[in-house]
Enzyme design. Structure first.
Site, short mmCIF file in Angstrom:
data_model
loop_
_atom_site.label_atom_id
_atom_site.label_comp_id
_atom_site.label_asym_id
_atom_site.label_seq_id
_atom_site.Cartn_x
_atom_site.Cartn_y
_atom_site.Cartn_z
N LYS A 148 0.86 -1.19 0.00
CA LYS A 148 0.00 0.00 0.00
C LYS A 148 0.90 1.23 0.00
O LYS A 148 1.75 1.38 0.88
CB LYS A 148 -0.88 0.04 1.25
CG LYS A 148 -2.11 -0.83 1.16
CD LYS A 148 -3.03 -0.52 2.34
CE LYS A 148 -4.26 -1.39 2.33
NZ LYS A 148 -5.11 -1.14 3.52
N GLU A 190 1.01 -1.37 16.56
CA GLU A 190 0.69 -2.20 15.38
C GLU A 190 1.09 -3.66 15.63
O GLU A 190 0.50 -4.57 15.05
CB GLU A 190 1.41 -1.65 14.13
CG GLU A 190 1.06 -0.19 13.79
CD GLU A 190 -0.26 -0.03 13.02
OE1 GLU A 190 -0.99 -1.01 12.84
OE2 GLU A 190 -0.53 1.12 12.61
N GLU A 242 -7.28 -5.99 -0.61
CA GLU A 242 -8.26 -5.71 0.45
C GLU A 242 -9.71 -5.87 -0.01
O GLU A 242 -10.55 -5.00 0.15
CB GLU A 242 -8.02 -4.30 1.01
CG GLU A 242 -8.65 -4.16 2.40
CD GLU A 242 -8.26 -2.87 3.11
OE1 GLU A 242 -7.05 -2.61 3.22
OE2 GLU A 242 -9.16 -2.16 3.56
N ARG A 246 -7.95 -8.75 4.40
CA ARG A 246 -6.94 -7.72 4.69
C ARG A 246 -7.53 -6.57 5.51
O ARG A 246 -6.82 -5.89 6.24
CB ARG A 246 -6.33 -7.19 3.38
CG ARG A 246 -5.21 -6.19 3.65
CD ARG A 246 -4.33 -5.92 2.45
NE ARG A 246 -3.30 -4.97 2.81
CZ ARG A 246 -2.26 -4.66 2.06
NH1 ARG A 246 -2.11 -5.22 0.88
NH2 ARG A 246 -1.37 -3.78 2.48
N HIS A 257 -8.43 6.94 12.83
CA HIS A 257 -8.36 7.98 11.79
C HIS A 257 -9.18 9.20 12.19
O HIS A 257 -8.79 10.34 11.91
CB HIS A 257 -8.85 7.43 10.45
CG HIS A 257 -7.78 6.67 9.70
ND1 HIS A 257 -8.07 5.89 8.62
CD2 HIS A 257 -6.45 6.58 9.89
CE1 HIS A 257 -6.94 5.35 8.15
NE2 HIS A 257 -5.95 5.75 8.92
P1 NAD Z 1 7.46 8.51 10.11
O1 NAD Z 1 7.89 7.97 8.83
O2 NAD Z 1 6.97 9.93 10.15
O3 NAD Z 1 8.65 8.34 11.17
C1 NAD Z 1 8.48 8.84 12.46
C2 NAD Z 1 9.63 9.75 12.88
O4 NAD Z 1 10.76 8.96 13.20
C3 NAD Z 1 10.07 10.72 11.80
O5 NAD Z 1 10.35 11.97 12.40
C4 NAD Z 1 11.38 10.10 11.27
O6 NAD Z 1 12.26 11.07 10.78
C5 NAD Z 1 11.91 9.44 12.50
N1 NAD Z 1 12.75 8.26 12.28
C6 NAD Z 1 12.55 7.27 11.39
N2 NAD Z 1 13.45 6.29 11.58
C7 NAD Z 1 14.25 6.69 12.59
C8 NAD Z 1 15.35 6.10 13.27
N3 NAD Z 1 15.78 4.87 12.96
N4 NAD Z 1 15.94 6.80 14.27
C9 NAD Z 1 15.47 8.02 14.62
N5 NAD Z 1 14.42 8.61 14.06
C10 NAD Z 1 13.81 7.95 13.04
O7 NAD Z 1 6.28 7.66 10.78
P2 NAD Z 1 5.96 6.11 10.89
O8 NAD Z 1 5.29 5.96 12.18
O9 NAD Z 1 7.10 5.26 10.54
O10 NAD Z 1 4.88 5.93 9.72
C11 NAD Z 1 3.64 6.58 9.75
C12 NAD Z 1 3.09 6.62 8.36
O11 NAD Z 1 2.94 5.29 7.88
C13 NAD Z 1 1.74 7.27 8.25
O12 NAD Z 1 1.74 8.14 7.16
C14 NAD Z 1 0.80 6.11 8.00
O13 NAD Z 1 -0.32 6.48 7.24
C15 NAD Z 1 1.68 5.18 7.23
N6 NAD Z 1 1.29 3.76 7.28
C16 NAD Z 1 1.22 3.10 6.09
C17 NAD Z 1 0.88 1.76 6.10
C18 NAD Z 1 0.87 0.99 4.80
O14 NAD Z 1 0.43 -0.16 4.79
N7 NAD Z 1 1.38 1.56 3.73
C19 NAD Z 1 0.60 1.10 7.30
C20 NAD Z 1 0.69 1.82 8.48
C21 NAD Z 1 1.04 3.15 8.46
N1 GLY Z 2 -1.91 -1.23 7.25
C1 GLY Z 2 -3.03 -1.88 6.66
C2 GLY Z 2 -2.71 -2.69 5.46
O1 GLY Z 2 -1.59 -2.78 5.04
O2 GLY Z 2 -3.59 -3.23 4.88
#
Ligand code: NAD
Ligand code: GLY
Length: 374
Positions: A148, A190, A242, A246, A257
């Site tokens: 995704k 998660e 999905e 899923r 959300h």
């Molecule tokens: P993010 O990518 O914003 O990372 C969080 C923070 O941690 C950022 O400030 C980043 O710079 C910092 N960071 C990253 N790695 C680091 C490290 N190793 N050391 C220090 N700092 C670090 O947030 P996230 O929580 O990783 O991801 C959230 C996003 O993921 C949302 O946009 C959400 O919608 C998306 N998401 C997508 C899916 C999918 O299936 N595609 C699933 C869940 C969430």
């Molecule tokens: N995070 C939900 C999905 O990947 O389907």
């Protein structure tokens, strides 16, 4: 001491199958593992400023040892980068590098970078391969696996995107050493979700070992990440787009959300924190609907709270929220069909199901009982 052999979890998607490699020091092997996917010995690495400052030199040196040139495409950290503007910027920089379809994009960062770089790769010259190197716990257990990709728009989160599977995922647990504790907790939400939605044994293991996972103890962290990825891989292989099962991965996301929308998708409430509160709400809502035992909802809430995550509306900055506004956000959710509300609800610990056509008034009454404003 040499780290143990990495765990390799296959994602069984036929011609688009790939592996998720999980372990300490996995990054050190990035060159060897990327080479089979490269026509030219160069990659565009999309990363954010924070991750690049901490780990960019190491990745560049590792790839250099395999003769792979790195073209960094560095973006500002934070959810606001997952936007049309962010996508235009990354796409333009990939074009300036004159990548062709035989080249590879590497997403090196958290879920923001993975979703943005993955979407840019999906549409760049109608599709170019990409590899995920997730650097947050949340990205390692969830967003880097499953294909995704998306950006947000002013109308909501993840509303414009594509399914585009990576060719490979490299999850190096050592990279998490620099991750702030709050981000570790958000990723843990998660992890616990997988226990709730389909594996009560894993949930019970987390009740006993959650503290060790959050403390980044290698054996506990490896098991938690690998089991989460196994469960996600199994679900994605069965239902990539999905159409059915899923959707269970969205446990906690309908409430979550709505809370993210109310708090502005920012630092006030991280995505994983919203999911944590959303899962606790989903369990209590299930208990009020009579689909799950009240004692299961209590135990679910206790496990979330034990990780220092929010479980109640009052725990969320900006509370109290108006019930009507939360319901309106839920009606705009991608999972809402024809204005009906869709939730992932629980039958118990380790068992979730998709509930369609949940009447809005029941949700509103529940939220009012949970302390939302009339
Ligand atoms: P993010 O990518 O914003 O990372 C969080 C923070 O941690 C950022 O400030 C980043 O710079 C910092 N960071 C990253 N790695 C680091 C490290 N190793 N050391 C220090 N700092 C670090 O947030 P996230 O929580 O990783 O991801 C959230 C996003 O993921 C949302 O946009 C959400 O919608 C998306 N998401 C997508 C899916 C999918 O299936 N595609 C699933 C869940 C969430
Ligand atoms: N995070 C939900 C999905 O990947 O389907």
């Amino acid at each position: 001491m040499t780290p143990p052999e990495p765990r390799i979890v296959p994602v069984g998607l036929g011609a688009r199958a790939y592996e998720v490699v999980i372990g300490q020091g996995v990054l050190d092997e990035a060159g060897r593992r990327l080479l089979p996917f490269l026509k030219n010995r160069r990659v565009a690495v999309v990363s954010d400023e924070t991750v690049w400052a901490l780990h960019g030199a190491r990745l560049t040196a590792i790839l250099d040892r395999s003769g792979i040139d790195v073209a960094p495409v560095i973006v500002p950290p934070g959810e606001q980068t997952k936007s049309f503007e962010g996508l235009a910027d990354v796409s333009d920089r990939l074009l300036a590098l004159e990548l062709d379809r035989g080249d590879l994009v590497v997403a090196f960062g958290g879920g923001v970078v993975g979703d943005l770089a993955g979407f840019a790769a999906a549409i760049y010259k109608r599709g170019i391969d990409f590899v995920q190197i997730p650097t947050t716990l949340l990205a390692q257990v969830d967003s880097s696996v499953g294909g995704k990709t998306a950006i947000d728009t002013p109308r909501g989160k993840n509303l414009v995107g594509a399914f585009h599977q990576p060719r490979l995922v490299l999850a190096d647990l050592d990279v998490l050493d620099t991750l702030p504790d709050r981000e570790m907790r958000a990723g843990y939400a998660e992890i616990i979700k997988y226990g709730f939605l389909g594996d009560v044994g894993f949930f019970e293991w987390l009740e006993a070992h959650g503290r060790a996972v959050l403390a980044r103890e290698p054996a506990a962290l490896t098991h938690a990440v690998a089991r989460s990825v196994e469960m996600k891989a199994e679900i994605v292989a069965e239902d990539e787009k999905e159409q059915g099962r899923r959707a269970l991965l969205n446990l906690g996301h309908t409430f979550g959300h709505a809370l993210e929308a109310e708090t502005g998708y920012g630092e006030a409430l991280l995505h994983g924190e919203a999911v944590a509160a959303g899962m606790a709400l989903a369990y209590r809502f299930s208990a009020t609907q009579g689909t799950c035992e009240a004692r299961d909802a209590v135990r679910a809430q206790a496990a979330i709270a034990a990780a220092g995550l929010p479980t109640r509306l009052a725990d969320v900055p900006g509370a109290p929220f108006a019930a009507e506004r939360l319901v309106r956000h839920m009606a705009q959710d991608k999972k809402a069909e024809g204005g009906r509300l869709t939730f992932i609800l629980a039958r118990g610990l380790g068992e979730a199901y998709v509930a369609r056509d949940v009447p809005a008034y029941q949700v509103r009454d529940f939220l009012l009982a949970e302390g939302a404003k009339a």
